[in-house]
Design an enzyme around this catalytic site. Structure first.
Site, short mmCIF file in Angstrom:
data_model
loop_
_atom_site.label_atom_id
_atom_site.label_comp_id
_atom_site.label_asym_id
_atom_site.label_seq_id
_atom_site.Cartn_x
_atom_site.Cartn_y
_atom_site.Cartn_z
CD GLU A 1 -1.34 49.59 42.13
OE1 GLU A 1 -1.60 49.34 40.95
OE2 GLU A 1 -1.93 49.03 43.09
CE LYS B 1 -2.11 46.55 38.56
NZ LYS B 1 -2.96 47.43 39.39
CB CYS C 1 -1.24 46.03 42.41
SG CYS C 1 -2.70 46.01 43.49
#
Length: 417
Positions: free
Chosen positions: A146, A221, A258
């Site tokens: 990330e 995300k 994540c």
């Protein structure tokens, strides 16, 4: 493992002096696997590994022997290099669908006080030989961690770090496009995106670069943390791209960035859209999440019948100005230790050992994608799921007048004489 945690070891004379783990190791070892291998008898280590890593097609996961020249490059550039193979059962009507996949974890190259452009270019310089080793080893798809092109500065809440943001077709993407084309390799690149067409808005975005050097697409995300020092909503908010699955030359892939790994429905959505491999590029520290790290992705691989590649950055990044996060802790200048430990998980519950906890690394795995359907047939999770029941519950939950389905014991609140 907690930042600056200390471990005491016992011997026949009592307790030895505590050893600090500030270097990110586990009692001097790079990983749990290496610690166990060095300290257990072979027959005990074999049984412990079976319990920790599972079995692939009824046997321990196989290693891949890489050329000596490749190993020499990993030594020259000081990165951990490991390679494994996930098999599937032989089928009568389908040929094996073997794809070689890589995960790259790395630390930053320069102090966070260095000029921003120097920091970014130094990371490019560090990653190029690792990506080239992946490409020359025949890797078809490689995923980076990330926000790989910058320090993970989102703890600071300082807006100057926004300068690292770039368009989807910016410098970092162009750097990787050349390598993707050179090695006929798909590359997943997680960047801080600046959306120039929508008011310069920032996003945490994965760019999928095709094996011809083209941009296949992007995914933003879905879930943004607001826990501890992870103050990411200071910079970007929840993504708006849904749960796309990208059909590449080597298989159908998704990217669960994540914090999304903590949300089972996020994993589910990529599976419902047909993913065969889901990557989880991450940046997470030991004090916060390490006990969860080997569990969540493996659970997702099992529940959704796909492979998962988990990538975490490495090292302790110290920032110029101390910060606090409203949690009562004293001000500090770092997140804690990013513990690496990148690994693969398979739909049959097997997984690879992890990369180093404190060094850059490249993890390579061959995986036969036929295993995905074989496990769907075996367990029947899709067939036995009750999506209509879940959908009704979720639809009701979203209503303002939702009431939980709780049935109380009628005697629970009855007065006694």
């Amino acid at each position: 493992m907690e930042k600056n945690q200390e471990v005491e070891t016992k011997n026949g004379e009592g307790v030895e002096e505590s050893k600090s783990l500030k270097d990110g190791s586990i009692c001097g070892y790079e990983s749990l696997h290496s610690l166990l291998s060095a300290n257990l008898k072979p027959e005990i280590f074999q049984e412990v590994s079976r319990l920790l890593l599972g079995l692939n097609c009824g046997r321990a996961i196989d290693t891949i022997v890489l050329p000596e020249s490749t190993k020499a490059l990993s030594s020259e550039h000081d990165f951990d290099l490991q390679a494994f193979c996930f098999h599937a059962d032989k089928e009568l009507l389908r040929a094996p669908r073997v794809v070689r996949v890589g995960l790259i974890q790395n630390s930053i190259s320069l102090p966070t006080t260095a000029p921003f452009l120097d920091q970014k270019r130094a990371i490019f310089q560090k990653l190029k030989p690792i990506i080239e080793v992946a490409g020359s080893s025949g890797v078809n798809i490689v995923c980076l961690q990330e926000a790989w092109m910058m320090p993970f500065a989102f703890c600071t809440r300082e807006k100057r770090w926004c300068e690292f943001a770039e368009p989807v077709d910016g410098e970092s993407t162009r750097f990787l496009q050349d390598l993707a084309l050179k090695f006929n390799m798909v590359i997943i690149s997680s960047i801080l995106e600046r959306d120039v067409n929508h008011g310069e808005t920032l996003w945490n975005t994965a760019v999928i670069i095709g094996n011809h050097g083209n941009i296949i697409g992007k995914h933003r995300k879905n879930h943004i943390p607001r826990v501890g020092d992870f103050n990411e909503s200071t910079y970007y908010m929840e993504g708006n791209t849904g749960h796309p699955v990208f059909e590449t030359a080597y298989g159908k892939i998704g990217v669960n960035i994540c914090y999304g790994r903590h949300h089972p429905l996020n994993w589910l959505a990529f599976g419902l859209n047909g993913a065969e491999i889901v990557f989880n590029p991450s940046a997470t520290v030991g004090e916060l999440s390490e006990p969860m790290w080997p569990i969540e992705a493996r659970n997702a691989a099992i529940a959704n019948s796909y492979f998962v590649g988990s990538i975490n950055r490495v090292g302790t990044e110290i920032f110029p100005n101390p910060f606090t996060s409203g949690d009562g802790k004293p001000q500090h200048a770092d997140f804690g230790h990013f513990y690496g430990s990148s690994h693969f998980s398979a739909p049959d519950a097997s997984c690879t050992p992890s990369l180093s906890r404190n060094r850059d690394g490249l993890l390579i795995s061959d995986m036969d994608l036929n295993l995905c359907r074989q496990l769907k047939d075996k367990w029947g999770f899709r067939m036995t799921a009750r999506y209509e029941v879940y959908a009704e519950l979720l639809a009701n939950y979203l209503k303002p007048d939702f009431k939980p389905q709780v049935i109380s014991d009628p005697l629970l609140h009855k007065k006694t004489l």
